[in-house]
Structures are given as C-alpha cells and as structure tokens.
Design a protein around this motif. Structure first.
Motif, PDB file in Angstrom:
ATOM      1  N   PRO A 183       0.769  -1.247   0.000  1.00 41.98           N
ATOM      2  CA  PRO A 183       0.000   0.000   0.000  1.00 41.98           C
ATOM      3  C   PRO A 183       0.802   1.300   0.000  1.00 41.98           C
ATOM      4  O   PRO A 183       0.429   2.249  -0.682  1.00 41.98           O
ATOM      5  N   GLU A 184       1.897   1.389   0.730  1.00 47.05           N
ATOM      6  CA  GLU A 184       2.642   2.648   0.810  1.00 47.05           C
ATOM      7  C   GLU A 184       3.991   2.598   0.099  1.00 47.05           C
ATOM      8  O   GLU A 184       4.892   3.383   0.389  1.00 47.05           O
ATOM      9  N   ALA A 185       4.123   1.705  -0.874  1.00 48.16           N
ATOM     10  CA  ALA A 185       5.395   1.525  -1.581  1.00 48.16           C
ATOM     11  C   ALA A 185       5.856   2.802  -2.276  1.00 48.16           C
ATOM     12  O   ALA A 185       7.060   3.061  -2.362  1.00 48.16           O
ATOM     13  N   ASP A 186       4.916   3.609  -2.744  1.00 48.41           N
ATOM     14  CA  ASP A 186       5.294   4.834  -3.450  1.00 48.41           C
ATOM     15  C   ASP A 186       5.660   5.975  -2.505  1.00 48.41           C
ATOM     16  O   ASP A 186       6.195   6.984  -2.941  1.00 48.41           O
ATOM     17  N   ARG A 187       5.408   5.803  -1.207  1.00 52.49           N
ATOM     18  CA  ARG A 187       5.668   6.880  -0.231  1.00 52.49           C
ATOM     19  C   ARG A 187       6.829   6.593   0.710  1.00 52.49           C
ATOM     20  O   ARG A 187       7.243   7.465   1.463  1.00 52.49           O
ATOM     21  N   ARG A 188       7.330   5.372   0.700  1.00 58.55           N
ATOM     22  CA  ARG A 188       8.359   4.996   1.677  1.00 58.55           C
ATOM     23  C   ARG A 188       9.505   4.241   1.022  1.00 58.55           C
ATOM     24  O   ARG A 188       9.310   3.514   0.065  1.00 58.55           O
ATOM     25  N   GLN A 189      10.677   4.411   1.616  1.00 63.00           N
ATOM     26  CA  GLN A 189      11.810   3.553   1.294  1.00 63.00           C
ATOM     27  C   GLN A 189      11.886   2.521   2.413  1.00 63.00           C
ATOM     28  O   GLN A 189      11.452   2.773   3.533  1.00 63.00           O
ATOM     29  N   ARG A 190      12.451   1.392   2.126  1.00 59.44           N
ATOM     30  CA  ARG A 190      12.667   0.373   3.155  1.00 59.44           C
ATOM     31  C   ARG A 190      14.055  -0.195   2.968  1.00 59.44           C
ATOM     32  O   ARG A 190      14.570  -0.243   1.849  1.00 59.44           O
ATOM     33  N   GLN A 191      14.657  -0.616   4.070  1.00 54.18           N
ATOM     34  CA  GLN A 191      16.008  -1.166   3.974  1.00 54.18           C
ATOM     35  C   GLN A 191      16.264  -2.138   5.112  1.00 54.18           C
ATOM     36  O   GLN A 191      15.954  -1.862   6.275  1.00 54.18           O
ATOM     37  N   TRP A 192      16.847  -3.290   4.743  1.00 53.69           N
ATOM     38  CA  TRP A 192      17.303  -4.270   5.731  1.00 53.69           C
ATOM     39  C   TRP A 192      18.696  -3.864   6.180  1.00 53.69           C
ATOM     40  O   TRP A 192      19.557  -3.578   5.354  1.00 53.69           O
ATOM     41  N   LEU A 193      18.906  -3.859   7.490  1.00 53.11           N
ATOM     42  CA  LEU A 193      20.191  -3.457   8.059  1.00 53.11           C
ATOM     43  C   LEU A 193      20.557  -4.368   9.225  1.00 53.11           C
ATOM     44  O   LEU A 193      19.680  -4.881   9.925  1.00 53.11           O
ATOM     45  N   SER A 194      21.859  -4.518   9.444  1.00 50.25           N
ATOM     46  CA  SER A 194      22.291  -5.195  10.668  1.00 50.25           C
ATOM     47  C   SER A 194      21.860  -4.326  11.845  1.00 50.25           C
ATOM     48  O   SER A 194      21.572  -3.132  11.689  1.00 50.25           O
ATOM     49  N   LEU A 195      21.830  -4.892  13.026  1.00 50.23           N
ATOM     50  CA  LEU A 195      21.444  -4.090  14.197  1.00 50.23           C
ATOM     51  C   LEU A 195      22.378  -2.899  14.423  1.00 50.23           C
ATOM     52  O   LEU A 195      21.893  -1.797  14.661  1.00 50.23           O
ATOM     53  N   PRO A 196      23.711  -3.061  14.298  1.00 51.35           N
ATOM     54  CA  PRO A 196      24.568  -1.873  14.443  1.00 51.35           C
ATOM     55  C   PRO A 196      24.303  -0.811  13.371  1.00 51.35           C
ATOM     56  O   PRO A 196      24.301   0.383  13.663  1.00 51.35           O
ATOM     57  N   GLN A 197      24.057  -1.241  12.128  1.00 51.38           N
ATOM     58  CA  GLN A 197      23.753  -0.276  11.064  1.00 51.38           C
ATOM     59  C   GLN A 197      22.432   0.443  11.344  1.00 51.38           C
ATOM     60  O   GLN A 197      22.330   1.656  11.156  1.00 51.38           O
ATOM     61  N   ALA A 198      21.434  -0.297  11.796  1.00 56.07           N
ATOM     62  CA  ALA A 198      20.132   0.308  12.105  1.00 56.07           C
ATOM     63  C   ALA A 198      20.276   1.302  13.250  1.00 56.07           C
ATOM     64  O   ALA A 198      19.694   2.388  13.222  1.00 56.07           O
ATOM     65  N   HIS A 199      21.063   0.927  14.246  1.00 54.63           N
ATOM     66  CA  HIS A 199      21.312   1.817  15.389  1.00 54.63           C
ATOM     67  C   HIS A 199      21.897   3.148  14.912  1.00 54.63           C
ATOM     68  O   HIS A 199      21.508   4.212  15.390  1.00 54.63           O
ATOM     69  N   ASP A 200      22.822   3.090  13.962  1.00 53.06           N
ATOM     70  CA  ASP A 200      23.443   4.306  13.430  1.00 53.06           C
ATOM     71  C   ASP A 200      22.493   5.095  12.531  1.00 53.06           C
ATOM     72  O   ASP A 200      22.631   6.305  12.393  1.00 53.06           O
ATOM     73  N   ARG A 201      21.535   4.425  11.905  1.00 53.36           N
ATOM     74  CA  ARG A 201      20.652   5.071  10.929  1.00 53.36           C
ATOM     75  C   ARG A 201      19.515   5.865  11.588  1.00 53.36           C
ATOM     76  O   ARG A 201      19.092   6.880  11.063  1.00 53.36           O
ATOM     77  N   VAL A 202      18.988   5.375  12.723  1.00 52.28           N
ATOM     78  CA  VAL A 202      17.834   6.052  13.332  1.00 52.28           C
ATOM     79  C   VAL A 202      18.278   7.289  14.102  1.00 52.28           C
ATOM     80  O   VAL A 202      19.381   7.340  14.637  1.00 52.28           O
ATOM     81  N   ASP A 203      17.396   8.294  14.123  1.00 54.60           N
ATOM     82  CA  ASP A 203      17.689   9.549  14.810  1.00 54.60           C
ATOM     83  C   ASP A 203      17.226   9.550  16.262  1.00 54.60           C
ATOM     84  O   ASP A 203      17.839  10.187  17.101  1.00 54.60           O
ATOM     85  N   GLU A 204      16.127   8.867  16.541  1.00 51.66           N
ATOM     86  CA  GLU A 204      15.528   8.909  17.870  1.00 51.66           C
ATOM     87  C   GLU A 204      16.354   8.093  18.864  1.00 51.66           C
ATOM     88  O   GLU A 204      16.508   6.884  18.693  1.00 51.66           O
ATOM     89  N   PRO A 205      16.837   8.729  19.932  1.00 46.88           N
ATOM     90  CA  PRO A 205      17.572   7.978  20.956  1.00 46.88           C
ATOM     91  C   PRO A 205      16.744   6.836  21.552  1.00 46.88           C
ATOM     92  O   PRO A 205      17.276   5.755  21.810  1.00 46.88           O
ATOM     93  N   ALA A 206      15.452   7.052  21.731  1.00 46.46           N
ATOM     94  CA  ALA A 206      14.603   6.001  22.305  1.00 46.46           C
ATOM     95  C   ALA A 206      14.541   4.787  21.383  1.00 46.46           C
ATOM     96  O   ALA A 206      14.540   3.641  21.840  1.00 46.46           O
ATOM     97  N   LEU A 207      14.512   5.021  20.078  1.00 45.55           N
ATOM     98  CA  LEU A 207      14.479   3.913  19.124  1.00 45.55           C
ATOM     99  C   LEU A 207      15.817   3.179  19.111  1.00 45.55           C
ATOM    100  O   LEU A 207      15.855   1.957  18.972  1.00 45.55           O
ATOM    101  N   ARG A 208      16.912   3.902  19.300  1.00 47.80           N
ATOM    102  CA  ARG A 208      18.218   3.230  19.435  1.00 47.80           C
ATOM    103  C   ARG A 208      18.190   2.285  20.642  1.00 47.80           C
ATOM    104  O   ARG A 208      18.710   1.172  20.584  1.00 47.80           O
ATOM    105  N   GLY A 209      17.576   2.741  21.720  1.00 52.89           N
ATOM    106  CA  GLY A 209      17.446   1.900  22.914  1.00 52.89           C
ATOM    107  C   GLY A 209      16.627   0.654  22.648  1.00 52.89           C
ATOM    108  O   GLY A 209      16.945  -0.429  23.152  1.00 52.89           O
ATOM    109  N   VAL A 210      15.585   0.776  21.859  1.00 48.81           N
ATOM    110  CA  VAL A 210      14.758  -0.375  21.488  1.00 48.81           C
ATOM    111  C   VAL A 210      15.596  -1.388  20.719  1.00 48.81           C
ATOM    112  O   VAL A 210      15.525  -2.595  20.974  1.00 48.81           O
ATOM    113  N   LEU A 211      16.396  -0.911  19.782  1.00 51.09           N
ATOM    114  CA  LEU A 211      17.243  -1.820  18.992  1.00 51.09           C
ATOM    115  C   LEU A 211      18.257  -2.537  19.879  1.00 51.09           C
ATOM    116  O   LEU A 211      18.495  -3.736  19.705  1.00 51.09           O
ATOM    117  N   GLN A 212      18.825  -1.823  20.839  1.00 44.87           N
ATOM    118  CA  GLN A 212      19.770  -2.460  21.772  1.00 44.87           C
ATOM    119  C   GLN A 212      19.049  -3.497  22.626  1.00 44.87           C
ATOM    120  O   GLN A 212      19.568  -4.599  22.848  1.00 44.87           O
TER     121      GLN A 212
END
Length: 161
Positions: free
Chosen positions: A122-151
């Motif tokens: 449904p939202e393919a035209d509005r969003r990008q998606r990417q598979w990342l390792s956990l360390p890569q995802a941690h570096d990619r997100v801006d929200e500190p709380a979301l970094r905590g979730v990944l950890q």
C-alpha cells in the motif's frame, strides 16, 4: 475568587493535559538471512524522511500485535510474518501530523519475524525500506529512544539463543 469549576474551557484544558499519552503500535521486523548468524532489521522512512519502524494507531477489532503486523504490511510490504504476541518494550515518541501539530505518544513495539515480502504494497510509493544489521540500524535512526529499542532487541535475541 472565582471557582475554577465554573470556567468550562479550563476544565477541558485540565482534561486534555491529564489524559494518558495515546498509543501507537510498531513492528520491529527482523530476519536472519540464510547462512548468517546475526539478524537484520527492517527500517522504513517516515513522511519527512527519518528512518523508523512501521507503526500506526490501534485498529478496532485487532489485537495490538495484529495491528503491528498490519502496519508492517502497509508501510514495509511484509506479506507474511510471525509477530510476538507480547511487546518487547515501549518508548515515548513525538508524532508529527501533516498539519504541523506534534503529539507525544507511547509506542509499543512488537517484533515480527518476517517470512515473505512483497514489492507492491500500500505505501510503496511513499516509503523507502532497507534491511540493516542491528549496528547499522542503530546508526541510521535519529531517535535515541528507538536506538534503545534496537539495543534491547539485540539483548533479548541473545538471551533467547
């Protein structure tokens, strides 16, 4: 001195301030590629380009984990997956509405083990998606709380191994 109860708008403001935070439900989509030992997580872009988890408001008639799975489909193209029926955790976030209003909300996170993805969703035209390792995802997100979730997710997976 005026009785505050006699001012209707003041009572409305007090109610708005004292209400609990609204809740959104997020899908922490993950997979372990064949031949690898470490999982990858799926991030999507928000409407303003930040990397986030697929998430949305509760849907009447669905359990929270079912709503998270529905959001994974709509925002990331997860066609089949096994969601955890208990949340991993929750965190506080700011929802930015299209009209510019910002709203603090609590986000409950449900991990979803992805079994099948689709390119057309449904939202393919509005969003990008990417598979990342956990360390890569941690570096990619801006929200500190979301970094905590990944950890926390990484620690939970290690504890389950």
């Amino acid at each position: 001195m005026m009785n505050p109860r006699s001012i209707p708008w003041l009572e409305s403001i007090k109610l708005m301030i004292s209400r609990p935070e609204p809740v959104q439900l997020a899908a922490l989509c993950f997979r372990t590629p064949q031949g690898q030992d470490t999982p990858e997580v799926l991030l999507v872009t928000s409407s303003n380009g930040r990397w986030i988890l697929p998430k949305g408001w509760p849907i009447n008639g669905l359990h929270s984990w079912e709503t998270a799975l529905q959001e994974a489909w709509e925002e990331a193209g997860v066609h089949r997956g096994k969601p955890w029926q208990d949340p991993l955790t929750s965190f506080s976030s700011i929802k930015r509405h299209p009209n510019g209003i910002e709203q603090r909300c609590s986000v409950s996170v449900y991990p979803v083990e992805v079994e099948e993805m689709r390119k057309d969703y449904p939202e393919a035209d509005r969003r990008q998606r990417q598979w990342l390792s956990l360390p890569q995802a941690h570096d990619r997100v801006d929200e500190p709380a979301l970094r905590g979730v990944l950890q926390q997710f990484e620690q939970e997976l290690a504890a389950r191994a």
